[in-house]
Design an enzyme around this catalytic site. Structure first.
Site, PDB file in Angstrom:
ATOM      1  NE  ARG A  64      -4.203  -1.649   0.280  1.00 14.41           N
ATOM      2  CZ  ARG A  64      -4.420  -2.599  -0.657  1.00 14.41           C
ATOM      3  NH1 ARG A  64      -3.399  -3.019  -1.316  1.00 14.41           N
ATOM      4  NH2 ARG A  64      -5.314  -3.318  -0.568  1.00 14.41           N
ATOM      5  CG  HIS A  97      -3.487  -0.840  -6.641  1.00 14.71           C
ATOM      6  ND1 HIS A  97      -4.054  -0.196  -5.467  1.00 14.71           N
ATOM      7  CD2 HIS A  97      -3.632  -2.193  -6.198  1.00 14.71           C
ATOM      8  CE1 HIS A  97      -4.189  -1.188  -4.659  1.00 14.71           C
ATOM      9  NE2 HIS A  97      -4.009  -2.274  -5.030  1.00 14.71           N
TER      10      HIS A  97
END
Ligand code: NDP
Ligand code: OXD
Length: 310
Positions: A225, A273
Site C-alpha cells: 500500500r 495498482h
C-alpha cells in the site's frame, strides 16, 4: 438469504456470473440500486465499500472482502460486528509472485541500467551478481510474501529473508520477526520487497530511518500500500543515490496525480495498482465455500483480526 455486492469499482455482473453456478438459487443484490429488502441479506461481498454502506443490513452474518487488503474497510467505525474475511486465492497469490519476481529480476539483472544504455545506444557489459548470494528481504511473510519467497528461491535466490510479527519456518528463508529485528533485517537486504498489510503499526514504515538502514545502492519494491511509504523520504533517498531504484505499484494518492515526481523519475518503475488483481472465475469457489460455511454455521477461514487490522 441474499448476497449483497458493494463495490463502486467493480462490475457486479462478472462476480454474479462466476458465483451463480456454484450457489444454486443465488439471490443477488447490488448496492445501492437493487438492495431490495435489506433484512434478507446475510453476506456482503465488498471491495472498498463506502463508509456506512454496510450498516443497513440487520441480519448480516459475514463480510467477504474481494481482495487481500482490508485497510480501506477496517477503518470504518460503522462496520457491523460480524466476521470479516479477506481473500486468499491461488490466482491472486500467483499474480503477486509474478509481479514481485519480475521486479526483483529487473533490478538484480540491471535492466534499469540497460534500459538507459539502450536509449543512448550504449553497448557495455556490467559485472554479474551471483543470484545465490543476493540478499532479498520481504517485509510481510504472509500468504503473498511466503509464495514470493518460495518462487524466488526456486529461481536460485539463496539469501532470502522475511520480516513478520511472528516467527516463520519457510525452507531456505531466514525469519526475522518483531520490531527489534527490523533494523538487522534491513541492514542485510539489498532488494527490499514490501508485502505488508497497512495497519497502524505499518503506516509509514518505509521512511528516512528505515531506508537509511538499507545498504547503499539498495532497491525498493512496493506492492502493498502507498501508506507504507513516506514518499518524500523515498524520493530523497532515490535522489541521493542511496536507493538505486524503486518499483512501485501503489501510492498514497491513487490514481497517481499527473504532477507526481514519481512519474518521470528515471529510477522509478510504475504500475497502476495491478500487481495482482482479484479474478471472479478463480476465486468463486473459495467465496462460495465461505458463503456455505456462513449458512451452515461452520468454521470460517481467513478471518481478519480487527484489533491487529489484518
Ligand atoms: P497476510 O495477512 O497473509 O500477511 C501479512 C504479513 O505481514 C504477515 O506475515 C504478518 O505477520 C506481517 N505483518 C503484519 N503486521 C506486521 C507488523 N506490525 N510487523 C511485522 N510483520 C507484520 O496478507 P497477504 O499476504 O494476503 O497480503 C499482504 C498485503 O498485500 C495486503 O494487505 C495488501 O495490502 C497487499 N496487496 C496488494 C495487491 C496489489 O495489487 N498491489 C494485491 C493483493 C494484496 P504474521 O504472519 O506474524 O502475522
Ligand atoms: C488487494 C489489492 O488488496 O488488490 O487485494 O490491492
Amino acid at each position: 438469504m441474499a448476497i449483497v455486492f458493494i463495490s463502486p469499482f467493480d462490475p457486479p455482473e462478472r462476480w454474479r456470473q462466476a458465483l451463480a453456478p456454484l450457489l444454486p438459487g443465488l439471490d443477488w443484490r447490488v448496492w445501492p440500486d437493487s438492495v431490495g429488502n435489506a433484512e434478507d441479506v446475510d453476506v456482503a461481498l465488498v471491495w472498498r465499500p463506502p463508509p456506512g454502506s454496510l450498516r443497513q443490513f440487520p441480519n448480516l452474518k459475514a463480510i467477504y472482502n474481494l481482495g487481500a487488503g482490508v485497510d480501506s474497510i477496517v477503518s470504518d467505525e460503522t462496520l457491523p460486528d460480524v466476521p470479516l474475511i479477506h481473500m486468499v486465492d491461488s490466482a491472486l497469490t500467483r499474480g503477486m509472485s509474478e509481479w514481485v519476481v519480475y521486479c526483483v529480476l529487473h533490478f538484480h539483472r540491471d535492466f534499469h541500467v540497460f534500459r538507459d544504455f539502450q536509449k543512448r545506444h550504449h553497448w557495455r557489459e556490467l559485472p554479474a551478481r551471483d543470484t545465490a548470494v543476493r540478499p532479498i528481504g520481504i517485509l510481510g511473510l504472509g500468504e503473498l510474501g511466503q509464495d514470493a519467497a518460495v518462487k524466488l528461491r526456486a529461481m536460485g535466490f539463496g539469501a532470502i529473508a522475511g520480516w513478520s510479527r511472528s516467527e516463520k519456518h519457510v525452507e531456505g528463508v531466514e525469519s526475522f520477526y518483531g520490531p527489534d529485528a527490523l533494523t538487522p533485517f534491513l541492514e542485510r537486504t539489498e532488494i527490499l520487497v514490501c508485502l505488508l498489510p497497512l495497519t497502524a503499526a505499518t503506516q509509514g514504515i518505509v521512511n528516512r530511518r528505515t531506508l537509511a538502514a538499507l545498504p547503499e545502492g539498495a532497491f525498493f519494491i512496493n506492492a502493498a500500500r502507498g501508506g507504507h511509504v513516506v514518499e518524500q523520504d523515498l524520493l530523497a533517498a532515490l535522489d541521493s543515490g542511496h536507493i538505486a531504484g524503486a518499483a512501485l505499484d501503489v501510492f498514497r494518492a491513487e490514481p497517481l496525480p499527473g504532477d507526481s515526481p514519481f512519474w518521470d523519475h528515471p529510477k522509478v518503475l510504475i504500475t497502476p495498482h495491478v500487481a495482482s488483481i482479484s479474478m471472479p472465475q478463480s476465486s468463486a469457489a473459495e467465496i462460495a465455500d465461505c458463503i456455505r460455511r456462513v449458512r451452515q454455521g461452520r468454521r470460517l477461514k481467513n478471518i481478519v483480526d480487527r484489533t491487529r487490522g489484518y
